[in-house]
Design an enzyme around this catalytic site. Structure first.
Site, PDB file in Angstrom:
ATOM      1  N   ASP A  22       0.833  -1.210   0.000  1.00  0.00           N
ATOM      2  CA  ASP A  22       0.000   0.000   0.000  1.00  0.00           C
ATOM      3  C   ASP A  22       0.867   1.260   0.000  1.00  0.00           C
ATOM      4  OD1 ASP A  22      -2.261   1.514   0.054  1.00  0.00           O
ATOM      5  OD2 ASP A  22      -2.843   1.018   2.103  1.00  0.00           O
ATOM      6  N   ARG A  35      -0.309   9.112 -10.210  1.00  0.00           N
ATOM      7  CA  ARG A  35      -0.429   7.892  -9.388  1.00  0.00           C
ATOM      8  C   ARG A  35       0.218   6.684 -10.052  1.00  0.00           C
ATOM      9  NH1 ARG A  35      -3.782   7.349  -5.383  1.00  0.00           N
ATOM     10  NH2 ARG A  35      -4.274   5.199  -5.921  1.00  0.00           N
ATOM     11  N   HIS A  39       2.683   3.195  -9.042  1.00  0.00           N
ATOM     12  CA  HIS A  39       2.500   1.757  -9.297  1.00  0.00           C
ATOM     13  C   HIS A  39       3.732   1.177 -10.006  1.00  0.00           C
ATOM     14  CE1 HIS A  39      -1.422   2.062  -7.714  1.00  0.00           C
ATOM     15  NE2 HIS A  39      -1.979   2.661  -8.759  1.00  0.00           N
ATOM     16  N   LEU A 134      10.702 -21.014  -4.645  1.00  0.00           N
ATOM     17  CA  LEU A 134       9.819 -20.030  -4.004  1.00  0.00           C
ATOM     18  C   LEU A 134       8.442 -20.125  -4.639  1.00  0.00           C
ATOM     19  CD1 LEU A 134       9.290 -17.396  -2.266  1.00  0.00           C
ATOM     20  CD2 LEU A 134       9.891 -16.118  -4.326  1.00  0.00           C
ATOM     21  N   ARG A 191       1.616  -4.866   6.220  1.00  0.00           N
ATOM     22  CA  ARG A 191       0.937  -3.830   5.433  1.00  0.00           C
ATOM     23  C   ARG A 191       1.775  -2.565   5.499  1.00  0.00           C
ATOM     24  NH1 ARG A 191      -5.314  -2.398   4.540  1.00  0.00           N
ATOM     25  NH2 ARG A 191      -4.973  -0.784   2.994  1.00  0.00           N
TER      26      ARG A 191
END
Ligand code: FPP
Length: 246
Positions: A22, A35, A39, A134, A191
């Site tokens: 986040d 924005r 990302h 993994l 988080r």
């Protein structure tokens, strides 16, 4: 990093780390960028973490929350950008995943995704299915309540088909109907960005997870911070509802 890695006990590594990535938007805003630039930087942070987790750290299971069922409510351009970014990420990383033993799986409703990314994901899942270094679980078009309802529907279908005796259904057999079938529950859920919520993420699997909240915005989250989190996890006493060790 090297002193940090010594603080982490290899024998006490979490079996599964799950991350709510986040703060991409705020990271971009703080830099006067759109924005989507956040990302893009977030994808680079994910790349660093996957490489470190599967490489030097030797973690076995990593879940990244990339797109929730609620994220469709974002502006169309942002949704399109995220879909394109995820598609590109998986396409570009596929060779490395195969080489480095990363197995990709996806938790979420693949059927609800644009056909292009659905195909990219299906192909990557198939091509990495034999890898076992993994396990990278990308939560994509994922919502925990949807996952639990879907599991109930699958339980009902199995019962109607005579493949499941409902009297024998228990927590372990129910968990096999979730997307995370076969993966241990997360020991740690992280988080970033200072928010302290689970936001419909792994609600069933989080039952005994240790929760870590950091103010760091996702694009700034580094392998070093993951190590600090694990070092702190190793100091916590986990009781699973039992009594404190004295
Ligand atoms: C939350 O930040 C982030 C997302 C909704 C998308 C997460 C996606 C990535 C990090 C892209 C790459 C992922 C992978 C697995 C390659 P936000 O936009 O909600 O930030 P804000 O709360 O600051 O607005």
């Amino acid at each position: 990093m090297s002193t940090l890695i010594k603080q982490v006990r290899a024998d006490g590594l979490p079996r599964h780390v799950a991350v709510i990535m986040d703060g991409n938007g705020r990271w971009a805003k703080a830099r006067g960028l759109p924005r989507v630039a956040g990302h893009q930087a977030g994808a680079q942070a994910a790349e660093r973490l996957i490489r470190f987790a599967g490489g030097k750290l030797g973690l076995k299971n990593l879940t990244l929350f990339a797109f929730s069922t609620e994220n469709w409510n974002r502006p169309a351009e942002e949704v399109d950008f995220l879909m394109h970014l995820l598609d590109q990420f998986i396409t570009e990383k596929l060779k490395e995943f195969i080489r480095e033993g990363v197995r990709l799986i996806v938790s979420g409703d693949l059927g609800g995704l644009p056909s292009q990314i659905r195909e990219t994901v299906r192909n990557a899942i198939e091509q990495t299915a034999q890898n076992d270094r993994l396990l990278l679980n990308v939560a994509l078009n994922y919502g925990a309540r949807q996952e639990i309802v879907r599991a109930c529907q699958r339980v009902a279908s199995a019962a109607v088909a005579g493949k499941l005796n409902l009297v024998e259904l228990d927590e372990n057999s129910f968990a096999c109907f979730l997307y995370t079938d076969g993966i241990p529950d997360p020991d740690i859920i992280i988080r970033t960005s200072g928010e302290m919520r689970l936001s419909n993420f792994l609600l069933w699997q989080a039952a005994y997870a240790e929760l870590y909240f950091t103010g760091t915005l996702w694009p700034d989250f580094t392998p070093a911070e993951l190590l600090k989190t694990i070092a702190s996890y190793q100091k916590r006493e986990r009781r699973f509802g039992g009594v404190r060790n004295v």
